[in-house]
Scaffold this motif. Structure first.
Motif, short mmCIF file in Angstrom:
data_model
loop_
_atom_site.label_atom_id
_atom_site.label_comp_id
_atom_site.label_asym_id
_atom_site.label_seq_id
_atom_site.Cartn_x
_atom_site.Cartn_y
_atom_site.Cartn_z
N TYR A 135 0.76 -1.24 0.23
CA TYR A 135 0.01 0.20 -0.41
C TYR A 135 0.66 1.12 0.26
O TYR A 135 1.89 1.16 0.57
CB TYR A 135 -0.98 -0.38 0.80
CG TYR A 135 -2.26 -0.95 1.18
CD1 TYR A 135 -2.86 -0.90 0.72
CD2 TYR A 135 -1.16 -2.35 1.75
CE1 TYR A 135 -4.03 -2.11 0.75
CE2 TYR A 135 -2.42 -3.54 1.74
CZ TYR A 135 -3.43 -3.40 0.79
OH TYR A 135 -4.15 -4.71 0.95
N ALA A 136 0.40 2.30 -1.04
CA ALA A 136 1.15 3.68 -1.17
C ALA A 136 1.31 4.37 0.19
O ALA A 136 2.28 5.20 0.68
CB ALA A 136 0.59 4.46 -1.87
N ARG A 182 7.95 -1.47 -10.50
CA ARG A 182 6.53 -1.05 -9.33
C ARG A 182 5.79 0.10 -9.88
O ARG A 182 6.57 0.70 -11.03
CB ARG A 182 7.61 -0.74 -8.01
CG ARG A 182 7.01 -0.27 -7.19
CD ARG A 182 7.73 0.52 -5.47
NE ARG A 182 7.03 -0.79 -4.50
CZ ARG A 182 8.62 -1.09 -3.91
NH1 ARG A 182 9.77 -1.29 -4.06
NH2 ARG A 182 7.67 -1.63 -2.45
N ARG A 183 4.68 0.03 -9.54
CA ARG A 183 3.82 0.57 -9.37
C ARG A 183 2.97 0.93 -8.35
O ARG A 183 2.20 0.63 -7.80
CB ARG A 183 3.12 0.49 -11.70
CG ARG A 183 2.45 -0.61 -11.20
CD ARG A 183 2.12 -0.76 -12.58
NE ARG A 183 1.69 -2.53 -12.93
CZ ARG A 183 0.83 -2.94 -13.08
NH1 ARG A 183 -0.80 -2.13 -13.41
NH2 ARG A 183 0.13 -3.97 -13.58
N ARG A 184 2.30 2.27 -8.91
CA ARG A 184 1.29 2.41 -8.11
C ARG A 184 -0.02 2.36 -8.38
O ARG A 184 -0.23 2.87 -10.18
CB ARG A 184 0.85 4.16 -7.33
CG ARG A 184 2.24 4.15 -6.43
CD ARG A 184 2.54 5.69 -5.93
NE ARG A 184 3.60 5.02 -4.60
CZ ARG A 184 3.27 6.53 -3.34
NH1 ARG A 184 2.86 6.88 -3.54
NH2 ARG A 184 4.19 6.27 -3.07
N THR A 229 -4.30 3.27 -2.81
CA THR A 229 -3.42 3.12 -3.87
C THR A 229 -2.70 2.14 -3.05
O THR A 229 -1.84 1.45 -1.93
CB THR A 229 -3.26 4.08 -3.40
OG1 THR A 229 -4.15 5.25 -4.36
CG2 THR A 229 -1.97 4.14 -4.98
N ASP A 231 0.32 -0.30 -3.48
CA ASP A 231 2.34 -0.05 -4.50
C ASP A 231 1.98 -1.51 -4.71
O ASP A 231 3.17 -2.36 -3.96
CB ASP A 231 2.98 0.20 -3.11
CG ASP A 231 5.00 0.00 -2.82
OD1 ASP A 231 5.02 0.19 -4.61
OD2 ASP A 231 5.51 0.21 -2.57
#
Length: 242
Positions: A135-136, A182-184, A229, A231
């Motif tokens: 989680y971001a 990695r991306r959100r 959001t 992660d």
């Protein structure tokens, strides 16, 4: 364990796909276009979407007939075999590229690496990839972890690089390394709950515990303003058959 066929539609729409850069990383490691690709536990084809871009014939092994039917409808160019990796017999001489997306943990940990090595041709590539759902926002992560622990304190998460360490420790392959992407990914309340309801640990819980979990997570997402959001960390483990 065939737990995903009952939610095949939700699985296909809720699970995020993989970054297209995976295909370049696999091809670069392999060193050429493979003459054939075999995918273990292909599901509805989230990993297949990456593998078909390698421009090689793809054979997909999937034990659940419902998942296999969806897979075949999405990728008519692929050969879809219904069965387990353990039941499948590799061709004489092995295959040049063996891949597995988010299904390595379903295989027998005692034998999976040796079976993979036996299925590979000399110089062949094993490519394992999967997502780690973080989680971001650390506050969101802590609140969600607390809610899940209250429902099932025995649940644990695998380390992000567990497949790399599994292959490395087995000692069956050489030149083992891991790449990370990695991306959100922002998700609405409904999209997030749909995703959670496709996870194996969720599907193996009793229905009343499933309902309690979704209700608790839904209230949390409402408190967050209706969005979570992720992660999303994707790891790619590569190894070579000597």
């Amino acid at each position: 364990m065939n737990v995903f066929g009952s939610v095949v539609d939700r699985y296909d729409t809720a699970r995020p796909g993989y970054p297209p850069e995976l295909a370049d990383a696999i091809a670069g490691y392999h060193g050429s276009t493979p003459s054939r690709v075999v995918e273990i536990g292909a599901g509805t084809g989230k990993g297949t979407e990456v593998l078909v871009t390698l421009a090689a014939p793809v054979t997909c092994i999937e034990p659940d007939p419902r998942m296999a039917a969806r897979l075949a409808s999405k990728f008519p160019q692929a050969q879809v075999l219904i069965g387990t990796f353990e039941q499948w017999r590799p061709p004489p001489g092995g295959v040049p590229l063996l891949a597995c997306a988010m299904a390595w943990h379903w295989l027998d940990p005692v034998t999976r690496n040796a079976k993979a090595r036996a299925a590979l041709a000399a110089g062949g590539t094993l490519a394992l990839f999967g997502h780690r759902y973080g989680y971001a926002d650390p506050d969101q992560a802590a609140a969600i972890r607390t809610a899940l622990d209250a429902l099932d304190p025995t649940a644990t998460d695998r380390p992000a690089d567990w497949m790399y360490h599994d292959v490395l420790a087995a000692g069956e392959l050489t030149d083992v390394h891991v790449e990370r992407f990695r991306r959100r990914l922002p998700l609405t309340r409904d999209a997030y709950l749909a995703l959670v309801s496709t996870f194996g640990p969720f599907l193996t819980r009793p229905p009343d515990l499933q309902r309690q979990g979704l209700d608790a997570l839904g209230r949390l997402v409402d408190d967050f303003g209706g969005t979570v959001t992720l992660d999303l960390l994707t790891t790619l483990t590569l190894g070579r058959a000597a």
